[in-house]
Design an enzyme around this catalytic site. Structure first.
Site, short mmCIF file in Angstrom:
data_model
loop_
_atom_site.label_atom_id
_atom_site.label_comp_id
_atom_site.label_asym_id
_atom_site.label_seq_id
_atom_site.Cartn_x
_atom_site.Cartn_y
_atom_site.Cartn_z
N ASP A 87 6.88 2.56 3.33
CA ASP A 87 6.80 1.25 3.98
C ASP A 87 8.09 0.46 3.76
O ASP A 87 8.59 -0.20 4.67
CB ASP A 87 5.62 0.47 3.42
CG ASP A 87 4.28 1.14 3.70
OD1 ASP A 87 4.08 1.58 4.85
OD2 ASP A 87 3.46 1.24 2.79
N ARG A 88 8.61 0.54 2.54
CA ARG A 88 9.86 -0.15 2.24
C ARG A 88 11.01 0.42 3.07
O ARG A 88 11.86 -0.31 3.58
CB ARG A 88 10.17 0.00 0.75
CG ARG A 88 11.51 -0.57 0.29
CD ARG A 88 11.51 -2.10 0.17
NE ARG A 88 11.63 -2.79 1.44
CZ ARG A 88 11.74 -4.10 1.56
NH1 ARG A 88 11.68 -4.87 0.49
NH2 ARG A 88 11.86 -4.65 2.74
#
Length: 460
Positions: free
Chosen positions: A252-253
Site C-alpha cells: 500500500d505504501r
C-alpha cells in the site's frame, strides 16, 4: 496540495498482541496473553490514511456496511473525506494475533464474496475531481462496478492512475500509469493467462505487460521492484536494506508513493525508485504499528472553530462508534439561541449517544440571511451551544448547506426541527445513501431568531 482519490475496498483490521511464554495444555500451540487489542482501517482505508498522513488532500471512494464492524471502521476513518455508498454486505474483519512481536495466526470474518455495489454520483465525482488515483483492489468488487470502471478509465487518459491488483479482483482498466502486483500475485496472474506458467518475475512481468497493455511493476520485497514498461528487458530497482518483522502495508505504501511521484511529474523509472524507498522507509520505521493517528492538520478537514477547550468532534465520533453507539447530528445558524433551539437539541440528543451540531459560519449565515446577520459571531454561537449539556461537539462549515461535512461525519440520525415530513428534507437522500435516517421534531413557530431580532429592534 494535490487531491488524491483512493478507490477500492475497505477492511477492518484488528491487531491483538501480547506475550507467549507457554504452550496450551489442549494442543501444541502457544498461549498468547493479550496486552493490546486495537482496530484500524485496512485495505483502501490504510492507503488513504497513509496519504493523509503525508499531508495530501485525500478522498476515499468505497462502500460501507451498517454493522458493528462498519461503525468501528467509520471511527477509524474519522477525519478523512469519504465518498462511500452502501455495501449491502457484512464488513470484512481481519484479526492478526502477534506474540513477542511475531505473527502467530490471522482469522478472517465476513469475507464471503459480496454483490457488486452501486456507484453514487458522489463516488464518481470524487474520481473525476482527483489529481491522481490509487486503486486498492482487495477483491471485494468495488472496482467491478461498470460506472466506476468507466470513470477510472476516463481519468487514466489525463492523470496518473496506479492500480494495486488482487488475484480475486477485477482486471485493471486500460491506460493505467502502472499496475503493481507483488511477486506471488504476478506469478498467479501470469499463470491464469493459459500459457506456460511463469517461474520468474521478469517473465511474469513481460506476460502481464502484454496482456494488460500497461506498465507493470512487480514488487519484490527486500529485493526492490521490477519494472516492465516497454518491450525488451525489464528494469530492476533495488531496495535499501531494512529490518522489518511485519511486511503488512508495504504494498500500500509503495502504490501510494508511486501515484504521488507520478502526479508530481517524475518519469516512471524515477517514480518507481521513489516508491521503493518509501516502502522501505515505511517498514524501517515500524510499518503499520507506527502509523498512529492522523496528524491534527489532516484529522480536521473542516473548520471546527477556535473555542478554547472545544471537544474534538472527530474524537467524539470515533469513541461513540468504537462503543457501537449511535451518532446524531443536527445543523443550523443558531443565531440568538432560544428555547425552540434548546428543545430541538435536547430531543435530538435523546435519540443517540452523542450530538454533533453543524453550525453555519458567519459568511454562510450572511449569504443565507442577509448582510445584517449573524447577530452573534460564530465563535460565540459555538461556545453557547457547547455550554449545553446536550451538545457534545460543534463543527463550523462555510458552505451554504451541510452536505460536505455530513458526508464526512455520516451520522446515523440527522435531526431537524420543523412541521414537515422528514422525507422532504434536502439532506435526506444523502443521509439514506449510507443507511442513516432523517427525523424531524416539532418546532414552535413562536420561538424564532427572526421574531426575537424584531422584538429587540422595537425595544431599541
Amino acid at each position: 496540495m494535490m487531491r488524491i482519490a483512493v478507490v477500492g475496498d475497505l477492511l477492518l483490521d484488528r491487531d491483538l498482541s501480547g506475550q507467549a511464554t507457554r504452550l496450551s495444555p489442549d494442543a501444541p500451540v502457544p498461549v498468547v496473553d493479550v496486552q493490546d487489542d486495537s482496530y484500524r482501517a485496512g485495505g483502501a482505508g490504510l492507503v488513504a490514511r497513509m496519504l493523509a498522513g503525508d499531508g495530501h488532500q485525500v478522498v476515499l471512494v468505497s462502500v460501507l456496511g451498517d454493522d458493528a464492524a462498519a461503525h468501528r471502521l467509520r471511527g477509524a476513518l474519522a477525519g478523512l473525506e469519504l465518498a462511500c455508498g452502501p455495501s449491502g454486505a457484512p464488513t470484512p474483519v481481519k484479526s492478526r494475533v502477534r506474540a513477542n512481536g511475531q505473527g502467530v495466526v490471522r482469522f478472517d470474518e465476513g469475507c464471503a464474496l459480496p454483490p457488486v455495489p452501486q456507484a453514487t454520483s458522489t463516488m464518481l465525482g470524487a474520481i473525476a475531481g482527483a489529481d491522481a488515483v490509487v486503486v486498492a483492489d482487495y477483491g471485494r468488487r468495488v472496482v467491478e462496478n461498470p460506472r466506476i470502471r468507466a470513470a477510472l478509465q476516463a481519468k487514466a487518459e489525463t492523470h496518473p492512475v496506479v492500480w494495486d491488483p488482487h488475484p480475486a479482483g477485477a482486471r485493471p482498466v486500460p491506460g493505467c500509469s502502472a499496475i503493481t502486483p507483488n511477486h506471488s500475485e504476478a506469478l498467479k496472474f501470469a499463470g491464469a493467462l493459459g500459457t506456460e506458467p511463469a517461474q520468474e518475475p521478469s517473465a511474469a512481468a513481460a506476460a502481464l505487460h502484454t496482456e494488460w497493455g500497461c506498465p507493470v511493476v512487480v514488487t519484490l520485497g527486500e529485493h526492490g521492484a521490477l519494472l516492465q514498461h516497454q518491450d525488451g528487458q525489464p528494469v530492476r530497482l533495488p531496495a535499501p536494506q531494512v529490518g522489518a518483522h511485519d511486511p503488512c502495508g508495504a504494498g500500500d505504501r509503495f502504490a501510494s508513493a508511486l501515484a504521488v511521484a507520478l502526479a508530481e511529474g517524475q518519469e516512471l523509472p524515477e517514480a518507481v525508485a521513489t516508491a521503493v524507498d518509501a516502502a522501505a522507509g515505511f517498514l524501517g520505521s515500524g510499518g503499520v504499528a507506527a502509523l498512529g493517528e492522523l496528524p491534527a492538520a489532516t484529522a480536521r478537514p473542516m473548520d471546527v472553530g477556535t473555542v478554547a477547550g472545544e471537544p474534538d468532534p472527530w474524537r467524539v465520533i470515533e469513541q461513540v462508534r468504537g462503543a457501537e453507539g449511535t451518532v446524531v447530528a443536527t445543523g443550523g445558524c443558531f443565531d440568538l439561541l432560544h428555547a425552540g433551539h434548546t428543545r430541538t437539541l435536547q430531543q435530538a440528543r435523546a435519540m443517540g449517544d452523542c450530538l454533533i451540531v453543524l453550525l453555519n459560519s458567519d459568511e454562510s449565515v450572511r449569504r443565507l440571511k442577509g448582510s445584517t446577520r449573524p447577530i452573534i459571531a460564530g465563535d460565540d454561537r459555538a461556545e453557547l451551544l457547547l455550554a449545553l449539556d446536550c451538545v457534545d461537539a460543534v463543527v463550523i462549515f462555510d458552505e451554504d448547506t451541510p452536505h460536505a461535512v455530513l458526508e464526512q461525519i455520516r451520522p446515523d440520525i440527522w435531526v431537524k426541527g420543523g412541521d414537515y415530513d422528514a422525507q422532504t428534507l434536502p439532506e435526506t437522500p444523502l443521509i439514506e445513501s449510507w443507511g442513516g435516517r432523517s427525523v424531524t421534531v416539532p418546532y414552535r413557530v413562536a420561538r424564532s431568531t427572526t421574531s426575537l431580532a424584531a422584538a429587540l429592534a422595537r425595544v431599541g
